[in-house]
Structure formats: structure tokens, C-alpha cells
Design a protein around this motif. Structure first.
Motif, PDB file in Angstrom:
ATOM      1  N   ALA A 104      42.062  33.112  32.894  1.00  0.00           N
ATOM      2  CA  ALA A 104      41.252  33.846  33.864  1.00  0.00           C
ATOM      3  C   ALA A 104      39.949  33.995  33.484  1.00  0.00           C
ATOM      4  N   ALA A 105      39.527  34.121  32.053  1.00  0.00           N
ATOM      5  CA  ALA A 105      38.295  34.045  31.534  1.00  0.00           C
ATOM      6  C   ALA A 105      37.752  32.760  31.689  1.00  0.00           C
ATOM      7  N   PHE A 106      38.444  31.799  31.268  1.00  0.00           N
ATOM      8  CA  PHE A 106      38.015  30.381  31.816  1.00  0.00           C
ATOM      9  C   PHE A 106      37.558  30.085  33.028  1.00  0.00           C
ATOM     10  N   ASP A 107      38.250  30.358  34.065  1.00  0.00           N
ATOM     11  CA  ASP A 107      37.968  30.125  35.328  1.00  0.00           C
ATOM     12  C   ASP A 107      36.914  30.933  35.849  1.00  0.00           C
ATOM     13  N   ALA A 108      36.721  32.265  35.298  1.00  0.00           N
ATOM     14  CA  ALA A 108      35.423  33.165  35.630  1.00  0.00           C
ATOM     15  C   ALA A 108      34.164  32.429  34.979  1.00  0.00           C
ATOM     16  N   PHE A 165      32.434  39.028  45.459  1.00  0.00           N
ATOM     17  CA  PHE A 165      33.060  40.015  46.077  1.00  0.00           C
ATOM     18  C   PHE A 165      34.843  39.846  46.066  1.00  0.00           C
ATOM     19  N   VAL A 166      35.616  40.980  45.478  1.00  0.00           N
ATOM     20  CA  VAL A 166      37.062  40.774  45.302  1.00  0.00           C
ATOM     21  C   VAL A 166      37.519  42.044  46.002  1.00  0.00           C
ATOM     22  N   GLY A 167      38.780  41.972  46.331  1.00  0.00           N
ATOM     23  CA  GLY A 167      39.565  43.173  46.581  1.00  0.00           C
ATOM     24  C   GLY A 167      40.221  43.824  45.590  1.00  0.00           C
ATOM     25  N   SER A 168      40.613  45.022  45.764  1.00  0.00           N
ATOM     26  CA  SER A 168      41.161  45.851  44.745  1.00  0.00           C
ATOM     27  C   SER A 168      42.605  45.266  44.766  1.00  0.00           C
ATOM     28  N   GLU A 169      43.255  45.492  43.544  1.00  0.00           N
ATOM     29  CA  GLU A 169      44.350  44.593  43.259  1.00  0.00           C
ATOM     30  C   GLU A 169      45.615  45.775  42.850  1.00  0.00           C
ATOM     31  N   PRO A 170      46.266  46.350  43.774  1.00  0.00           N
ATOM     32  CA  PRO A 170      47.509  47.316  43.328  1.00  0.00           C
ATOM     33  C   PRO A 170      48.671  46.646  42.925  1.00  0.00           C
ATOM     34  N   TYR A 171      49.042  45.262  43.129  1.00  0.00           N
ATOM     35  CA  TYR A 171      50.251  44.639  43.168  1.00  0.00           C
ATOM     36  C   TYR A 171      50.634  43.765  42.084  1.00  0.00           C
ATOM     37  N   SER A 172      49.577  42.896  41.743  1.00  0.00           N
ATOM     38  CA  SER A 172      49.775  41.752  41.066  1.00  0.00           C
ATOM     39  C   SER A 172      49.024  41.859  39.727  1.00  0.00           C
ATOM     40  N   LEU A 173      49.767  41.892  38.532  1.00  0.00           N
ATOM     41  CA  LEU A 173      48.920  42.079  37.359  1.00  0.00           C
ATOM     42  C   LEU A 173      48.327  40.900  36.953  1.00  0.00           C
ATOM     43  N   VAL A 174      48.766  39.549  37.381  1.00  0.00           N
ATOM     44  CA  VAL A 174      47.707  38.570  36.991  1.00  0.00           C
ATOM     45  C   VAL A 174      46.381  38.540  37.869  1.00  0.00           C
ATOM     46  N   THR A 175      46.342  38.891  39.122  1.00  0.00           N
ATOM     47  CA  THR A 175      45.038  39.186  39.624  1.00  0.00           C
ATOM     48  C   THR A 175      44.550  40.374  39.269  1.00  0.00           C
ATOM     49  N   GLN A 176      44.853  41.441  38.679  1.00  0.00           N
ATOM     50  CA  GLN A 176      44.183  42.625  38.275  1.00  0.00           C
ATOM     51  C   GLN A 176      43.512  41.897  36.771  1.00  0.00           C
ATOM     52  N   LEU A 177      44.411  41.038  35.950  1.00  0.00           N
ATOM     53  CA  LEU A 177      43.414  40.600  34.754  1.00  0.00           C
ATOM     54  C   LEU A 177      42.504  39.744  35.208  1.00  0.00           C
ATOM     55  N   TYR A 178      42.548  39.155  36.428  1.00  0.00           N
ATOM     56  CA  TYR A 178      41.586  38.064  36.729  1.00  0.00           C
ATOM     57  C   TYR A 178      40.112  38.977  37.163  1.00  0.00           C
ATOM     58  N   ASN A 179      40.520  40.011  37.787  1.00  0.00           N
ATOM     59  CA  ASN A 179      39.329  40.921  38.147  1.00  0.00           C
ATOM     60  C   ASN A 179      38.605  41.499  36.887  1.00  0.00           C
ATOM     61  N   GLU A 180      39.573  41.625  35.851  1.00  0.00           N
ATOM     62  CA  GLU A 180      38.910  42.258  34.659  1.00  0.00           C
ATOM     63  C   GLU A 180      38.241  41.346  33.842  1.00  0.00           C
TER      64      GLU A 180
END
Length: 331
Positions: free
Chosen positions: A235-239, A256-271
Motif C-alpha cells: 500500500a505504501a509503495f502504491d501510494a 479523494f477516497v471514501g471512508s472504509e468500514p468494511y475492508s481492512l486492506v482498503t483501510q490500510l491503503y487509506n492510512e
């Protein structure tokens, strides 16, 4: 006399253990997707190995005592031939920066060097051709970006883009080119393009191999099956790739991203994006759209498609996507 042969990691426990020890001794973490692995053996002892998933070369390792014997060239040449036989016109490799000259000698070109990772490619189409494609689309100086899979394109996606478009001169919507979803890359690109046609300051683009792809972020497609440490690193590499190689070409100042209540991987990506982007790029998280107290998500839409739940589909989908699904007999 050494022997090069294919390794069946799932079928040969003894060789798998040798492979695992060879990999982990170099500091690599076992857990990434591989589909084809070869090894070089000194009698029954594995002394060198390399793998690939599709056209991505991974886990290239030679044991320390044998590194002067040109075994890397044999491994990469074999995998390059295999990748071409599979119909690919280009290949990628992750490697340590110290291996730059070796891979350059085989025709690989740098895409990005970040932290302890060197990401290179060989063949066509190249990053340079993609960069030229993006530069031709540049408009304005204070632009936004959204990256989406849109599997399929929902009212939630539409809400996110309309919110971004109200705040920026131009918004670039990147649709994942990876074909690892229920809907193909061309279908998803079409749904997004048709769904956003009314927004004059929005441009829809493919990601090719350079954003959220099997080449740069394979854990995204494994979701909760992905080891967390590997997902964080990817995720950090992609960012980083987005920040350094994509955003400057299009004068993007905000993602811009949507909030992520469901997927851990997507939440890690946002972080990861929040950490990597600051302070050069702004990350804005938009709360997900709710309709009748229900959060809109593509997962819910795919479930409704499977159940032929037309009422939910009409509730969660823009007219353009609903019409697309009807026309192509998905519902």
C-alpha cells in the motif's frame, strides 16, 4: 553440475521448506501470490530460485555462497521466456536497489525506487508511454484524483466524484485496469465513463499497471487473505508511485477516497496514503453515501445482482449502470 527445474510449491513439502528457508534468509516475507516457480539445484539442495505471478517476477534469490556463479541470469532468462510464452509483451520485477545494474543489463528500466525496493519493467507498453498519455490530459493547476475499481459503478462512487468535482478545477478518475473482478476492466471503464458523462470537469482514465494492480499492490485483490505486513508495504509503495510518478503529470494536489468500514486492506491503503502523501498531497476522506440508513457499497450491489433484487439495485445504482446491467443480461 546444477539443474534448473520447475518447483511445485504446493505439492512438494520438502522442497517448499528449502524454498521458504532460502527466501526468509534474505529478509523477504513469504505470502505473496506466485503461480510459477523455478529453482536451481546442486544435487538435491536448492541454491537459487525465482517466481512469477502473471508477468510479475518475484522472490529472486541466490544463496550467498553461489552468488558469483551467474545463476541470476539463468533464472531471469527462463522466467522471461515463460512470460513471453504466456502471451505477455512486458514483465515487471521487484528487487533490491543493489541489483539495478544487473537488471539494466537484461533490458529492464526503473519505474520507481522507494525505500528498499526497486521496481523495474521490460517490454511494451512502458511507463513512459503511459506518462505521455496522462500528460496529454492535463488541464488546470489544482486538480483532484480518485482511484476506483467500480465493480460495478454505484451511486456511492458517483457521490464521491461529484463531491470532488465541486471542489477542484479538474478531477481525474482512474479506473483499475486489472481484470480480477466480476466485471471486466472494459466494462467497468465504460460504466464509469457513462455514469460521469454529465460532469464537464471530470476525466476518466485507466490505471494500466501503475496503480492498484497485481504489479504494485497485489494484496488489494486478496483482501482479508493478505498478510497484513505485506499489505501495508505494498500500500505504501502504491501510494509512493502515485505521489511521485502520477500526480505531478496532472497537477494533482488532492486525492479523494471514501471512508472504509468494511475492508481492512482498503483501510490500510487509506492510512498508507495519509502517511506517504503528507505534506505534498492532501488526502480527503469522504463519508460513504447512505440511502435509507444503508451504506452504499459495490459488495451489496453484487449480492443484489446474484439475488436478482431489482429494488435494491435501483436504489443503489445510477440509471446508467442499471441500464448497462439490463442491456448485458446481468439482471
Amino acid at each position: 553440475m546444477y539443474t534448473l527445474k520447475r518447483i511445485w510449491l504446493q505439492k512438494d513439502p520438502e522442497v517448499f521448506l528449502q524454498w521458504q528457508k532460502l527466501i526468509t534468509r534474505t529478509g523477504l516475507a513469504v505470502g505473496e501470490e506466485v503461480a510459477y516457480t523455478v529453482g536451481i539445484f546442486d544435487q538435491q539442495t536448492l541454491i537459487a530460485t525465482a517466481s512469477c505471478y502473471a508477468n510479475i517476477i518475484k522472490y529472486v534469490v541466490v544463496c550467498e555462497k553461489k552468488r558469483s556463479e551467474q545463476l541470476l541470469t539463468q533464472l531471469i532468462s527462463h522466467l522471461s521466456d515463460h512470460i513471453k510464452d504466456e502471451g505477455y509483451t512486458k514483465s515487471f520485477v521487484y528487487t533490491a536497489p543493489k541489483n539495478r545494474l544487473f537488471f539494466e543489463s537484461l533490458g529492464f528500466r526503473e519505474v520507481l525506487a522507494a525505500q528498499d525496493i526497486l521496481f523495474m519493467e521490460q517490454g511494451v507498453p512502458s511507463y513512459e508511454s503511459y506518462a505521455q498519455q496522462l500528460q496529454r490530459q492535463r488541464i488546470g493547476q489544482n486538480n483532484g484524483a480518485i482511484v476506483m475499481n467500480a465493480n460495478p459503478f454505484t451511486k456511492g462512487h458517483l457521490y464521491l466524484v461529484e463531491t470532488a468535482a465541486s471542489q477542484k478545477e479538474q478531477v481525474y478518475v482512474f479506473v483499475l485496469s486489472e481484470d480480477r473482478s466480476q466485471f471486466s476492466a472494459s466494462e467497468r471503464l465504460r460504466m464509469v465513463t457513462e455514469g460521469l458523462a454529465h460532469l464537464s470537469n471530470v476525466t476518466v482514465l485507466p490505471t494500466n499497471n501503475y496503480l492498484v494492480s497485481s504489479a504494485v499492490f497485489p494484496s488489494y485483490f486478496l483482501k482479508e487473505q493478505a498478510p497484513e505486513a505485506i499489505a501495508k508495504k505494498q500500500a505504501a509503495f502504491d501510494a509512493t508511485l502515485f505521489k511521485e510518478k502520477i500526480a505531478p503529470l496532472l497537477a494533482i494536489t488532492t486525492r479523494f477516497v471514501g471512508s472504509e468500514p468494511y475492508s481492512l486492506v482498503t483501510q490500510l491503503y487509506n492510512e498508507a496514503m495519509a502517511a506517504v502523501f503528507s505534506p505534498e498531497l492532501e488526502l480527503i476522506v469522504i463519508d460513504r453515501l447512505k440511502i435509507n440508513q444503508s451504506t452504499v457499497s459495490a459488495t451489496k450491489v453484487r449480492k443484489a445482482i446474484a439475488e436478482k433484487d431489482l429494488l435494491s439495485l435501483q436504489q443503489f445504482l445510477p440509471e446508467t449502470t442499471f441500464s448497462f446491467l439490463m442491456q448485458h443480461n446481468y439482471i
